[in-house]
Design a protein around this motif. Structure first.
Motif, PDB file in Angstrom:
ATOM      1  N   GLN A   1      -3.731 -23.116 -89.387  1.00 43.10           N
ATOM      2  CA  GLN A   1      -3.224 -21.818 -88.875  1.00 43.10           C
ATOM      3  C   GLN A   1      -1.744 -22.439 -88.118  1.00 43.10           C
ATOM      4  O   GLN A   1      -1.438 -23.140 -87.293  1.00 43.10           O
ATOM      5  N   VAL A   2      -0.593 -21.422 -88.576  1.00 40.40           N
ATOM      6  CA  VAL A   2       0.702 -21.446 -88.090  1.00 40.40           C
ATOM      7  C   VAL A   2       0.793 -20.585 -86.994  1.00 40.40           C
ATOM      8  O   VAL A   2       0.623 -19.550 -86.955  1.00 40.40           O
ATOM      9  N   ARG A   3       1.512 -21.113 -85.765  1.00 40.26           N
ATOM     10  CA  ARG A   3       1.781 -20.363 -84.527  1.00 40.26           C
ATOM     11  C   ARG A   3       3.434 -20.077 -84.540  1.00 40.26           C
ATOM     12  O   ARG A   3       4.128 -21.143 -84.708  1.00 40.26           O
ATOM     13  N   LEU A   4       3.377 -18.914 -84.444  1.00 41.61           N
ATOM     14  CA  LEU A   4       5.159 -18.598 -84.487  1.00 41.61           C
ATOM     15  C   LEU A   4       5.383 -17.982 -83.134  1.00 41.61           C
ATOM     16  O   LEU A   4       4.632 -16.980 -82.662  1.00 41.61           O
ATOM     17  N   VAL A   5       6.617 -18.418 -82.414  1.00 38.30           N
ATOM     18  CA  VAL A   5       6.457 -17.651 -80.887  1.00 38.30           C
ATOM     19  C   VAL A   5       8.215 -17.169 -80.957  1.00 38.30           C
ATOM     20  O   VAL A   5       8.923 -17.921 -81.384  1.00 38.30           O
ATOM     21  N   GLU A   6       8.428 -15.853 -80.668  1.00 35.67           N
ATOM     22  CA  GLU A   6       9.610 -15.359 -80.744  1.00 35.67           C
ATOM     23  C   GLU A   6      10.414 -15.274 -79.356  1.00 35.67           C
ATOM     24  O   GLU A   6       9.268 -15.330 -78.423  1.00 35.67           O
ATOM     25  N   SER A   7      11.540 -15.432 -79.276  1.00 37.99           N
ATOM     26  CA  SER A   7      12.126 -15.066 -78.046  1.00 37.99           C
ATOM     27  C   SER A   7      13.372 -14.448 -78.330  1.00 37.99           C
ATOM     28  O   SER A   7      14.064 -14.644 -79.642  1.00 37.99           O
ATOM     29  N   GLY A   8      13.933 -13.801 -77.280  1.00 37.80           N
ATOM     30  CA  GLY A   8      15.789 -13.414 -77.722  1.00 37.80           C
ATOM     31  C   GLY A   8      15.587 -11.807 -77.737  1.00 37.80           C
ATOM     32  O   GLY A   8      16.822 -11.442 -77.730  1.00 37.80           O
ATOM     33  N   GLY A   9      14.453 -11.084 -77.396  1.00 35.65           N
ATOM     34  CA  GLY A   9      14.473  -9.764 -77.466  1.00 35.65           C
ATOM     35  C   GLY A   9      15.357  -9.321 -76.127  1.00 35.65           C
ATOM     36  O   GLY A   9      15.212  -9.982 -75.272  1.00 35.65           O
ATOM     37  N   GLY A  10      15.521  -7.952 -76.049  1.00 28.42           N
ATOM     38  CA  GLY A  10      16.124  -7.447 -74.808  1.00 28.42           C
ATOM     39  C   GLY A  10      16.634  -6.011 -74.938  1.00 28.42           C
ATOM     40  O   GLY A  10      16.506  -5.571 -76.086  1.00 28.42           O
ATOM     41  N   SER A  11      17.544  -5.646 -74.250  1.00 29.98           N
ATOM     42  CA  SER A  11      18.133  -4.223 -74.407  1.00 29.98           C
ATOM     43  C   SER A  11      19.517  -4.559 -74.171  1.00 29.98           C
ATOM     44  O   SER A  11      20.292  -5.605 -73.615  1.00 29.98           O
ATOM     45  N   VAL A  12      20.429  -3.766 -75.040  1.00 31.41           N
ATOM     46  CA  VAL A  12      21.874  -4.054 -75.094  1.00 31.41           C
ATOM     47  C   VAL A  12      22.464  -2.608 -75.682  1.00 31.41           C
ATOM     48  O   VAL A  12      21.655  -1.743 -76.102  1.00 31.41           O
ATOM     49  N   GLN A  13      23.643  -2.284 -75.362  1.00 34.95           N
ATOM     50  CA  GLN A  13      24.129  -1.304 -75.632  1.00 34.95           C
ATOM     51  C   GLN A  13      24.739  -1.299 -77.108  1.00 34.95           C
ATOM     52  O   GLN A  13      24.825  -2.406 -77.776  1.00 34.95           O
ATOM     53  N   ALA A  14      24.902  -0.228 -77.771  1.00 32.47           N
ATOM     54  CA  ALA A  14      25.439  -0.022 -79.294  1.00 32.47           C
ATOM     55  C   ALA A  14      26.815  -0.787 -79.276  1.00 32.47           C
ATOM     56  O   ALA A  14      27.708  -0.640 -78.433  1.00 32.47           O
ATOM     57  N   GLY A  15      26.763  -1.738 -80.405  1.00 32.31           N
ATOM     58  CA  GLY A  15      27.888  -2.424 -80.393  1.00 32.31           C
ATOM     59  C   GLY A  15      27.753  -3.907 -80.200  1.00 32.31           C
ATOM     60  O   GLY A  15      28.497  -4.658 -80.379  1.00 32.31           O
ATOM     61  N   GLY A  16      26.894  -4.070 -79.262  1.00 32.60           N
ATOM     62  CA  GLY A  16      26.492  -5.164 -78.941  1.00 32.60           C
ATOM     63  C   GLY A  16      25.787  -6.411 -79.810  1.00 32.60           C
ATOM     64  O   GLY A  16      25.406  -5.914 -80.807  1.00 32.60           O
ATOM     65  N   SER A  17      25.253  -7.319 -79.388  1.00 37.61           N
ATOM     66  CA  SER A  17      24.692  -8.397 -80.165  1.00 37.61           C
ATOM     67  C   SER A  17      23.514  -8.957 -79.392  1.00 37.61           C
ATOM     68  O   SER A  17      23.551  -9.183 -78.278  1.00 37.61           O
ATOM     69  N   ASP A 111       3.368 -10.102 -98.631  1.00 34.39           N
ATOM     70  CA  ASP A 111       3.678 -11.561 -99.091  1.00 34.39           C
ATOM     71  C   ASP A 111       3.610 -12.291 -97.856  1.00 34.39           C
ATOM     72  O   ASP A 111       3.312 -13.620 -98.152  1.00 34.39           O
ATOM     73  N   VAL A 112       3.262 -12.227 -96.706  1.00 35.54           N
ATOM     74  CA  VAL A 112       3.434 -12.879 -95.655  1.00 35.54           C
ATOM     75  C   VAL A 112       1.956 -13.502 -94.969  1.00 35.54           C
ATOM     76  O   VAL A 112       0.954 -12.597 -94.819  1.00 35.54           O
ATOM     77  N   ARG A 113       1.742 -14.592 -94.771  1.00 35.88           N
ATOM     78  CA  ARG A 113       0.691 -15.308 -94.360  1.00 35.88           C
ATOM     79  C   ARG A 113       0.607 -15.236 -92.532  1.00 35.88           C
ATOM     80  O   ARG A 113      -0.576 -15.050 -92.193  1.00 35.88           O
ATOM     81  N   TYR A 114       1.526 -15.438 -92.078  1.00 39.37           N
ATOM     82  CA  TYR A 114       1.584 -15.957 -90.658  1.00 39.37           C
ATOM     83  C   TYR A 114       2.482 -14.913 -89.877  1.00 39.37           C
ATOM     84  O   TYR A 114       3.737 -14.659 -90.360  1.00 39.37           O
ATOM     85  N   TRP A 115       2.234 -14.433 -88.842  1.00 41.64           N
ATOM     86  CA  TRP A 115       3.002 -13.563 -87.970  1.00 41.64           C
ATOM     87  C   TRP A 115       3.287 -13.985 -86.595  1.00 41.64           C
ATOM     88  O   TRP A 115       2.303 -14.469 -85.985  1.00 41.64           O
ATOM     89  N   GLY A 116       4.418 -13.704 -85.922  1.00 42.64           N
ATOM     90  CA  GLY A 116       4.506 -13.709 -84.527  1.00 42.64           C
ATOM     91  C   GLY A 116       4.041 -12.663 -83.759  1.00 42.64           C
ATOM     92  O   GLY A 116       3.559 -11.754 -84.400  1.00 42.64           O
TER      93      GLY A 116
END
Length: 125
Positions: A1-17, A111-116
């Motif tokens: 079993q593969v474990r995936l851990v995401e980070s980096g989400g958040g709130s931003v104004q339009a035009g941001g990154s 198509d995908v086997r593993y999800w974060g």
């Protein structure tokens, strides 16, 4: 079993990154693909960007020219750099990995086997 851990989400104004990161518990080279999906409330999960161990990345038309997917094989990590964000980009973003039956193209959910676990991105106007 593969474990995936995401980070980096958040709130931003339009035009941001924002930059999303996804670390995999397995060596990246054992996974023939990695990708990002997103799901907004009331909508189906959709592919955003895909990358394969040998090949070009693929993007949904709605994000081409604004999003970039890339990998750091040494860190077993895939990233999604999101620029010029729009309110329509608001969604929960999911990292995906390993697609035994495909070798090219934008990934589909089947198509995908593993999800974060997902990370929220909110873009305000």
């Amino acid at each position: 079993q593969v474990r995936l851990v995401e980070s980096g989400g958040g709130s931003v104004q339009a035009g941001g990154s924002l930059r999303l990161s996804c670390g995999a518990s397995e060596y990246a080279y054992t996974l023939n693909c990695m990708g990002w999906f997103r799901q907004a409330p009331g909508k189906e999960r959709e592919g955003v960007a895909s990358i394969y161990t040998a090949g070009s990345p693929y993007y949904a038309d709605s994000v081409k020219g604004r999003f970039t997917i890339f990998q750091d094989i040494a860190k077993n990590t895939v990233y999604l750099q999101m620029n010029s964000l729009k309110p329509d980009d608001s969604a929960t973003y999911y990292c995906a990995a390993d697609c035994p039956r495909v070798g090219w193209g934008l990934l589909k959910v089947a198509d995908v086997r593993y999800w974060g676990q997902g990370t929220q991105v909110t873009v305000s106007s």
